[in-house]
Each structure stands twice: as C-alpha cells, then as structure tokens.
Design a protein around this motif. Structure first.
Motif, PDB file in Angstrom:
ATOM      1  N   PHE A 210       0.595  -1.416  -0.005  1.00  7.36           N
ATOM      2  CA  PHE A 210       0.071  -0.075   0.013  1.00  7.36           C
ATOM      3  C   PHE A 210       0.890   1.173  -0.136  1.00  7.36           C
ATOM      4  CE2 PHE A 210      -1.645   3.255   2.678  1.00  7.36           C
ATOM      5  CZ  PHE A 210      -2.812   3.639   1.971  1.00  7.36           C
ATOM      6  N   ALA A 215      -3.899   3.524  -2.449  1.00  8.48           N
ATOM      7  CA  ALA A 215      -5.506   3.082  -2.493  1.00  8.48           C
ATOM      8  C   ALA A 215      -5.736   2.901  -4.307  1.00  8.48           C
ATOM      9  CB  ALA A 215      -6.468   3.815  -1.738  1.00  8.48           C
ATOM     10  N   HIS A 222      -9.010   0.905   1.406  1.00  4.30           N
ATOM     11  CA  HIS A 222      -7.703   1.240   0.804  1.00  4.30           C
ATOM     12  C   HIS A 222      -6.508   0.342   0.631  1.00  4.30           C
ATOM     13  CE1 HIS A 222      -8.241   5.988   1.926  1.00  4.30           C
ATOM     14  NE2 HIS A 222      -9.407   5.292   1.019  1.00  4.30           N
ATOM     15  N   LEU A 223      -6.839  -0.970   1.443  1.00  2.61           N
ATOM     16  CA  LEU A 223      -5.772  -1.678   1.234  1.00  2.61           C
ATOM     17  C   LEU A 223      -5.956  -2.840   0.083  1.00  2.61           C
ATOM     18  CD1 LEU A 223      -5.119  -2.738   4.943  1.00  2.61           C
ATOM     19  CD2 LEU A 223      -3.817  -1.301   3.414  1.00  2.61           C
ATOM     20  N   ALA A 226      -3.462  -3.162  -2.879  1.00  3.29           N
ATOM     21  CA  ALA A 226      -2.479  -3.825  -2.345  1.00  3.29           C
ATOM     22  C   ALA A 226      -2.437  -5.288  -2.259  1.00  3.29           C
ATOM     23  CB  ALA A 226      -1.894  -3.300  -1.277  1.00  3.29           C
TER      24      ALA A 226
END
Length: 307
Positions: A210, A215, A222-223, A226
């Motif tokens: 991340f 994001a 937002h993860l 990733a």
C-alpha cells in the motif's frame, strides 16, 4: 445463579470481522509505525470458539487448537498465540495466575483479513472475565485488548462500530442509529458469502505494498489494491461476485478473503457457483451480518454480548 458457585469452564464464541470501509492514513511513529485508520467494522457469523477451564493452582497454562484449516498455527510458538497473549495480559492486569487450560476451535480462516487471531484473543478475555469473576465492563477489557492489536477491542462486542486511531479506538454503533440504518439501507447486512483461500497474506506485506501503490480509485478499502496486487485471485473473485448480482463485494481488511453481500438466496447461489466454477476461491463460507459474541457458562445460561 448463586454467587458462591465457582465457574470451572466458560465457552465463548466470537465472530470474525470485516471492514465495510477502511481508510488508511499516514504511519505514526508513536504507534510503532502503524498507520492511522478510519474504519467501519462489521462482525460476520463465522466464529472461533474458546473454552477456558480452571487448572490446579501453580500448574500454568495449556493450549489446544483444533480446526480443519489451521494454516501456520499448528507449528507456531504457543506463547505467541493470540489467545495465550490475551491470557497473560489479563492475568497481569487483574493480578491473577494464568492457571487456565485454553481450547481454541478454529473456523475463521487464518491470515485472511478476518481477524481470526483477534477473535481468539477477545474470546479469551471474555471467558476469563467470567471464569475469574472479574465482572469488568467491556470498556475496561477493551483497554487490555488495545495493547494486543488493532481489531481486538472491536471483537469484544461485534455488531457494527467505527474504529479510529490505528483501529483500536472503538465507537460502538447501536442498531437503531442513523449510521447503521444507512448501512442496512445500502445492503451491508443480511446474507454474506466469504470467499476463503488456502494462501495467507501477511498484513505488514500488504501495508508495505500500500505504501508503494496507494489506494485504488474508488476503493472504500484502501488496502484492497495492495492485497489484489499480492493475490490476484481476490480481484477476480470480486468481479465475478458483482457480475453474479452481489450488492457489494470487496477484500476483507488486508485480505486475501473476499466478502460478498448477497441480497437473495438465488444471488448467493449464483455467486458461489461463479466462484467455484472458475476456481476463484478455495472455499465458500455462508454467513450473516451483523453478529455478536456468545458466552456459555457450565453453571449458567447462555447469553450474547452486546454493548
């Protein structure tokens, strides 16, 4: 129940968590590099169960773990197990000796972004609170839980909650509050499918990714980008779930598990078939949301934990 009847065995089941939103800020030095978070937690009814039993004074603790999908837990150091860490943390805080036998029955996938370890720790704290007749309020148990991990204070109550800080500052959201009504109206309640994997993702690895890529556009988690970069099948499972009619589908926390909210039984079946047909997940687990911890005493009736 008479107050002079000692508790000898307490069993607690605690549900898994997912993050309906997970907004990640900057890492903070005062939190040992952990990132600032603003998240909406939701507990789902995939459960781990911890049974705590008194042992002879001076005999120390013991731990047994059962389950069909234990991942790396079977070979890990017992003293680093989340349930054992919770036992020692509460023993120190309450000035008790940790002469307790713990038995953990695992159903929550390991290393999956579903807080299985945190659920085990929370179940242990709730069990010991009754076993040792502490009668501590949830807020006091959450102070102990916050020293162990970000998700653990939430796992003590389940339901819906907002988490801030590094996730450990919990604002419980009542079922009739405006935020929860809005979440329900948007379809974040009811039937849930979990797409689980045999592979695990390391949370620190996901955060490192991340920090490199940030994001994804429009991602409430937002993860998620990733996690998908490290585990592409999760992204494919999300796309398939949406195409099959899921109202929402997303990576749970740091992944790799995928959560799909399915408004009807027919849509749930369509999502499960799409996942299985293309082998986009390794297991499909049916659940519902929200869910709450449940305590059973050998000498009392059962009850659910609610804030």
């Amino acid at each position: 129940m008479s107050e002079d009847v000692p508790h000898t065995t307490i069993t607690v089941s605690v549900p898994a968590k997912t993050n309906l939103t997970l907004h990640v800020g900057a890492p903070r030095a005062q939190w040992s590099g952990r990132h600032e978070l603003d998240t909406i937690y939701c507990a789902i009814s995939v459960r781990d169960t911890v049974t705590a039993t008194r042992k002879r004074p001076g005999s120390g603790f013991s731990l047994a773990i059962d389950g069909d999908h234990l991942g790396d837990l079977a070979s890990s150091d017992l003293r680093r197990n989340h349930a054992v860490l919770a036992l020692f943390a509460l023993a120190q805080a309450a000035e008790r000796e940790p002469d307790v036998a713990l038995h953990v029955e695992k159903t929550i996938p390991v290393g999956a972004g579903l807080a299985g370890g945190s659920a085990d720790a929370a179940a242990t704290l709730l069990a010991l609170n009754t076993l040792w007749d502490l009668h501590w309020p949830i807020a006091r148990l959450q102070e102990v839980a916050a020293t162990l991990g970000a998700d653990m204070p939430f796992c003590l109550t389940g339901g819906f909650a907002r988490g801030t800080g590094f996730g450990e500052r919990i604002e419980h959201l009542d079922e009739d509050c405006e935020t929860v009504r809005a979440l329900r109206d948007r379809g974040y309640a009811g039937n849930v499918l979990v797409g689980a994997y045999n592979a695990q993702l390391s949370t620190p690895d996901v955060y490192r990714m991340f920090d490199q890529i940030g994001a994804g556009a429009g991602d409430d988690n937002h993860l998620q980008a990733a996690a998908i970069r490290l585990h592409p099948r999760s992204g494919e499972a999300i796309e398939a779930a949406i195409q099959a009619g899921a109202r929402h589908a997303f990576v749970s926390g740091s992944g790799p598990s995928v959560i799909a909210f399915t408004p009807t039984a027919a849509i749930a079946q369509a999502v499960a078939q799409a996942w299985e047909r293309a082998r986009l997940v390794d297991r499909v687990i049916a659940a519902h949301a929200p869910a709450y911890p449940h305590i059973t005493s050998a000498v009392s009736t059962s009850y659910s934990v609610r804030q």
